[in-house]
Write an enzyme that holds these catalytic residues in place. Structure first.
Site, mmCIF file in Angstrom:
data_model
loop_
_atom_site.group_PDB
_atom_site.id
_atom_site.type_symbol
_atom_site.label_atom_id
_atom_site.label_comp_id
_atom_site.label_asym_id
_atom_site.label_seq_id
_atom_site.Cartn_x
_atom_site.Cartn_y
_atom_site.Cartn_z
ATOM 1 N N GLY A 90 0.953 -1.340 -0.124
ATOM 2 C CA GLY A 90 -0.006 -0.067 0.053
ATOM 3 C C GLY A 90 0.800 1.281 0.072
ATOM 4 O O GLY A 90 2.212 1.281 0.117
ATOM 5 N N CYS A 91 0.219 2.298 -0.466
ATOM 6 C CA CYS A 91 0.780 3.416 -0.508
ATOM 7 C C CYS A 91 1.500 4.088 0.682
ATOM 8 O O CYS A 91 2.776 4.292 1.042
ATOM 9 C CB CYS A 91 0.242 4.667 -1.255
ATOM 10 N N TYR A 92 0.458 4.270 1.923
ATOM 11 C CA TYR A 92 1.068 4.726 3.191
ATOM 12 C C TYR A 92 2.037 3.718 3.734
ATOM 13 O O TYR A 92 3.079 4.026 4.475
ATOM 14 C CB TYR A 92 -0.279 4.644 4.155
ATOM 15 N N ALA A 93 1.576 2.152 3.560
ATOM 16 C CA ALA A 93 2.599 1.514 4.103
ATOM 17 C C ALA A 93 3.869 1.408 3.643
ATOM 18 O O ALA A 93 4.924 1.443 4.417
ATOM 19 C CB ALA A 93 2.036 0.027 3.839
ATOM 20 N N THR A 94 4.155 1.741 2.376
ATOM 21 C CA THR A 94 5.464 1.952 1.576
ATOM 22 C C THR A 94 6.100 3.283 2.326
ATOM 23 O O THR A 94 7.383 3.002 2.848
ATOM 24 C CB THR A 94 5.578 2.329 0.185
#
Lengths: 340, 340, 340, 340
Positions: free
Chosen positions: B150-154
C-alpha cells in the site's frame, strides 16, 4: 467610539486587523502606522479594502501625536520591534495589545535564547498578560497590556489545557505535536521558499523540534496547571493560504473513555462561543475566515493514547481575531463584536 | 517483448501503469481489461494518453484468451476483487502482480478483520511475496506472485526497517505516524468528500487509528526484523493531487547521534537508486511524478526522540511505479526501466 | 552520443532541459553553465534531480573549453543575454538552440522596440530559423541555429497557421486571443506578485495588449502565409504551476462548417505526433508534463465566428520540449526521443 | 425584525444566504426549507456554521405555515423548480427574491428554448423585476418580486451597460466575452468533472457559445439601452473555489481615449459602493468573499478596441450577496447591511 491605533500595518496580521476593525461597531481606527508606506492610502496597498476605509492613510510613527489620538494600540510588528514601542506612558494610559512574541514569555533568558535577541524591556515582562482569551479571561479583563499568543501556540494550548489541568497526561512521555499551517503563517516574506511555484502542489516539514512557539506553550501551561510538559513539535507547510491544523498525540496516565474525555472538555469549553467541540474531526475549511477554534478527538482507549485535533485560522483565532477578542474582553464589549 | 495484461485499468493506478508501460522498452501491453469500459479506446477514457497507445481498447475479462495472450498480469482492482482472478494456472504459468491488498497480509483472519471481507483464496496467501522492492528484493526475484504494498505502508516500512533491524527502537512506546496524502490516494471515487470545492483550501484527518495499511506494516516488519511494533497512525488529506509525506516519531532505546543514524540508513539504502537519503528535509514536490522515496531526519538526541520523514508519490513508488519495479526485478531488467 | 551544453541552467526552462536530456538516449549533457551557481552540483539546486545526474556540476562560462566539449548548445538565458554568446565559431561549427527571444524576430527595430534593448548581433538575425517544429520542419532540418518560439506564441501560431494559409480569416477584424498561463510561465522571479499567497485562489489579466510575444507571431505567420494579422492579445495568470490555454476568436471570411474546419486542420496536422486535434475541448490537465499541443473548436457558423482553443505545457511544447524536438529534427533522431 | 424564509437551502447559494443573514441586523431567518434535509440542524449539513444559527432546523415546505411565518422569501432552487412556489398570494403579500433563472427572461419562448423546460407561470414573467441592483434600483425599490441575475450575467451587464447606454459600441462586431469562473459556480453537483483530481491544476473551456446566461444579458440590456448586442461568450473553469473574471472585448464606434471611457464609467458608477472602478486591473483575489464588483480597462485607441475586465465573487455579487442587496433596497435598509 474608542480610537484604535494599529502600529505596523503592512503585514498580514495588520491587514486582518483593519478588516475586522472597520466592521467593528464600537471602535474606529484613528491612525495606522507603517513607516515604509507613510503617505499612501491603505487601499493602495490593499486594493481589496477599497470602499471600506477610504480615508485611512499610513503614517510614520509619532509618539506624541499618537498618545493623544489613540485609546487602544495594536502592535502588529516583527519580534524584537514591538518592545521598542512600549513604555510607562503607554502601559499606564493605554490599552496595549502586542501581536509579536516580545512579551509572551516571562523568563527573559528563555526569550533571549529562542529569539536570539536582547530584551530591552524585560522589566515589563511580568506586566503582560498572556492573551489566550478562553483560559486567561479573568486576568485579561483587568489588564491593559496583552501579549497575544502565537498561532501554533493557540492550536496547542487550547486542546492541552483541560487535560493538564485535570492531570490526565502521563508526563513521562513527550507530547507529540504534528502541526500543519497555510503559507500565510510565514507572514509576507519575499523568499524563494514562499513563491507560488515552490509551495503549490507541495508539502513539507520545516524547523522540526526547534520552533519558537514551544516556550510560550510550555511556560503558560505550567503557570496555569502546575504541570510541565515536554513537547516534540514539528510544523509543516500546507499548499493553502489560511489555516492551521494540529494533531496532538498524548499518552494518558490511565485508561479513560472517549466519552469521559469529551465530558471534561465540555466542562471547560462547553459555553465558549469560539471553541467548538465536534463529534466529527475538525478541518481547516471549517474554520478558515472565522475566529472559531474547532476540536475533535480519536482515542485508543486500551493503549491509553489520545489524539486531539485542533483547527484554527492562523490569521484570526491565531492572531488578529484573538487580539480583537482580547480588546472586546477588556472593554466589556460583546466578545463576538467584529468577529462574526 | 514480454506481453503485459492490465486487469482493471479504469482507476488511477491502472492509468499510471499504462503511462509507465507504454514508455517501457522491454514489454508491451497486450490487453487491458475493464468490464465497464469494454469496447472503448483507452484514450477515450484518458484523453491525455492519446498518441501514446492509440490502438489499445478496453476488453472484458476472458480468462482463456488472456492466458494465451499475456506473460505478466497486473491486477489494479479494488480489494476483494483481485483474489477472484488468481488461480493455479496463473500462479504457475504467469507473473502476477497484485496492486490490491488481497494478498499482502499472511494471516487470513487479520485480513478478514481489517477488510471486512471473506478471503476466498487464503491458500495462496503464503505464496505471495510482499513487494517492497528494496527490502524484499531477494525473494521478489524468485517469485511469480507479488502483493504490491500500500502507499501509506511503503512510506512507513522503508524508513522503519533499518531502525527495527538494528534494534534501535524502544518498543515500550508506540510509534506515532502522522501521514498526509494527496487526494489521488483515495482513488477515483465519486463522493462528496472528494469534490473540488470540499478539498480545495482544506486539510483534515480521516480514519484516525484505524487505517487498513497498519496490519501489512506490522506483519511485514515483524517477519523481516523479528520486532513487533505498535503503531499510532493518523492519515490526513492534503489539498494537492499526488504525493504522501509521513512524519514518523520514534523513541530510541538509547542515545544515538543523528550522524550515526544517517550512517545506518546509508548502510541499508546507500546503494539504492530509488531511495534518496537527504541532508535536508524531504518534500512532496521533490518526489511527485517520480518513483523516488526521499528520507530525511530530525533528532532530539537528549530526549532520544527521532523523527523520520518519508516522501513518495502515492501513485508511483506507492503503487504502480513499485509494481513495475517489481516486474523489472523478476524479469532481470534494469530496475529503472520505464521509471525515469 | 552527442555532447550537449546548456548555457544558463538555473531557471525553469534550463531545469526542464536537464530533465529531458538525462532521459534522452542519444545525447549526454557534457557541461552545464550557470555563473551564479558554479561549483555546485545540479542536485543541490534541484534536489528532485538527485539520482538522475549526480556528477553534473554547474560551471562558469568558458568559451574555449566549451567549444571543444560541446556539439549542441542550448541557451536558456534571459532576453538580451543569449545574443552575447553567439558568434561565427558557434554558428559555423555547432548546433545552437536559443530559448530566449533574441533571434525570433527578423526586424532589428521591431525587436528593439518590443524588448527595449539594443541588438548587438543583428547580422545573425537572418540566419536564425524560427523553431516551430511542425510548421517550419523543412528549414529546421537544415539549420544549425534555431530561435525557439515563445510559449504564448506557440499556442497562437499552431492554431492560426492553417486558417491563414487557407485564407479563411476575415482580416478586417482583429483576432482576439485570450490566453491563460500557469505561474511558471513568468520564470523563477522573486517578486511579490509571484508569492504563493498572492496567486493562490487568484486569477487576473496582466500586460494586456502589449505582451512581447505578439511580434514573433505576426512576423512568422506573415512570412509563412503572406497574410498579416492584427492581434488583440491579453494574457492572464492562472493559479496553477504549468500550462497555457489560449482561446482564439476569429471572424471567418465566409460561412464554413465546423466539419470542414476540422478537415482542414487534419490536412495540416493529422500526421503530427505532438499535435492532437480533439473532438472535445482541450484542457491544461490533458497536456501538463507532456510535449503535446491539443486543439479543439467551437463555431457559430451563422455568425462566421470560430473559436479555436489550444493547450500546451508552457515549459515543454512552449519551451524546452520544443527545443529538444528541434534538436531531434536537426540530428535526424526520432522526434519523440526524450519527449514521451 | 423582518422574518426571512429561505426555500431550498442545501446548495452553495442557500448556504451563503444563511451566512449573510445571520449577520444581518434587521432581519432574522424564521424558516429554512430543504425537503431532503428536513429535521436536520443547519450546522449538521454546514459544520462551519455551528455557533451562528444553532437553533435553525431544515423543514419541509409547508405553504400555509410559511405564509404566516415569513415576510421575505428567497428561492435558492434549481431552474424549473422556483416557478412552482410562486403564486398570487406570495406575489401580493410577500417579498420574493428568486435566485434561479425562472423569471429573468421576459419572453416565455426564449426561456423555454434555452432552459428546455415549459414555463408554468409565464403570466408572472412581466411582474418580475431583474435584480441588477445598480442599474435597476428604481424599479427594484418598488417591487416585491425580484429575478436575481446569474453570476456570469452580472459580470457582463455591469461593464456593458454604460457603453451601450452611451451608444459607443460598434454593433456590427460581436462582443467577445471570455469568462473564467471558480468551481463553486457549478453548484454542489456530484459529477466526475467536479472532483478535486479533475479540476486541481486544470483549466478548460466548457459550453462555448451556448451558455444560458446569454439571453438574460441581451434582453435586459436591450430593455435598458435600446441596443441589441450579439455576444460570443465562452465560459472557462478555474482551479479555485470562488470568483469570476470576465474579459470583454469591444469594438468602439469611434476613437475614444481611455480617460474619456473612465470618465463615463465614473458618471454611471462613481457613487456606487459595491462597484469599484480601478486604475489597475481587477483580480479575483480582490473581490473573493466580498460583494464588490471590480472593473478595469485596457484600450487600443487606434484600433478602437476596448477591453473591460470585471471581477466578482460568483456566490455574493453573483448570487446571494446581490439577492440580499435587493432585499435591502426594497426594505429601505442601508444597502451594505449584512454585506461588509
Amino acid at each position: 467610539m474608542e480610537n484604535v491605533v494599529i502600529v505596523g500595518a503592512s503585514g498580514y496580521t495588520g491587514r486582518e486587523l483593519v478588516k475586522i476593525l472597520t466592521r467593528h461597531s464600537k471602535v474606529k481606527i484613528s491612525a495606522i502606522i507603517s513607516n515604509n508606506n507613510s503617505g499612501k492610502f491603505v487601499w493602495e496597498l490593499y486594493p481589496d479594502l477599497k470602499g471600506l476605509c477610504d480615508n485611512l492613510i499610513f503614517e510614520k510613527y509619532d509618539r506624541m501625536s499618537l498618545l493623544s489620538r489613540g485609546d487602544i494600540f495594536f502592535y502588529a510588528l516583527p519580534h524584537g520591534i514591538s518592545m521598542k514601542y512600549i513604555d510607562d506612558d503607554f502601559l499606564n494610559k493605554k490599552i496595549n495589545i502586542d501581536l509579536s512574541a516580545d512579551f509572551r514569555i516571562k523568563e527573559k533568558f528563555i526569550y533571549e535564547k529562542w529569539y536570539k535577541n536582547v530584551h530591552i524591556h524585560s522589566e515589563y515582562l511580568e506586566k503582560a498578560v498572556f492573551g489566550q482569551c478562553e483560559i486567561n479571561r479573568a486576568l485579561i479583563k483587568n489588564s491593559k497590556f496583552i501579549a497575544n499568543p502565537g498561532c501554533y501556540a493557540t492550536s496547542m494550548i487550547v486542546p492541552l489545557y483541560p487535560l493538564m489541568k485535570e492531570n490526565l497526561i502521563d508526563l513521562d512521555y513527550d507530547i507529540i505535536i504534528d502541526s500543519k499551517s497555510g503559507v500565510s503563517g510565514a507572514g509576507k516574506k519575499l523568499d524563494n521558499m514562499y513563491l507560488f511555484n515552490e509551495q503549490n502542489e507541495n508539502f513539507l516539514p520545516y524547523n522540526p523540534l526547534g520552533h519558537r512557539h514551544i516556550p510560550e506553550v510550555v511556560e503558560f501551561l505550567k503557570e496555569k496547571t502546575d504541570n510541565k510538559i515536554s513537547l516534540t513539535f514539528v510544523p509543516h507547510l500546507l499548499p493553502l493560504t489560511r489555516g492551521i491544523l494540529s494533531s496532538i498525540y498524548i499518552k494518558l496516565k490511565e485508561k479513560i473513555s472517549l466519552d469521559k474525555i469529551k465530558e471534561i472538555y465540555n466542562q471547560y469549553y462547553g459555553n465558549e462561543f469560539f471553541i467548538r467541540l465536534l463529534d466529527k474531526l475538525p478541518s481547516i475549511k471549517g474554520v478558515a475566515y472565522t475566529n472559531f477554534c474547532d476540536i475533535g478527538f480519536a482515542c485508543n482507549e486500551d493503549a491509553k493514547i489520545l489524539v486531539v485535533f485542533c483547527a484554527i485560522d492562523n490569521l484570526l483565532k491565531g492572531a488578529s481575531g484573538q487580539a480583537v477578542q482580547n480588546m472586546n474582553i477588556i472593554l466589556g464589549f460583546d466578545e463576538k463584536e467584529g468577529l462574526i
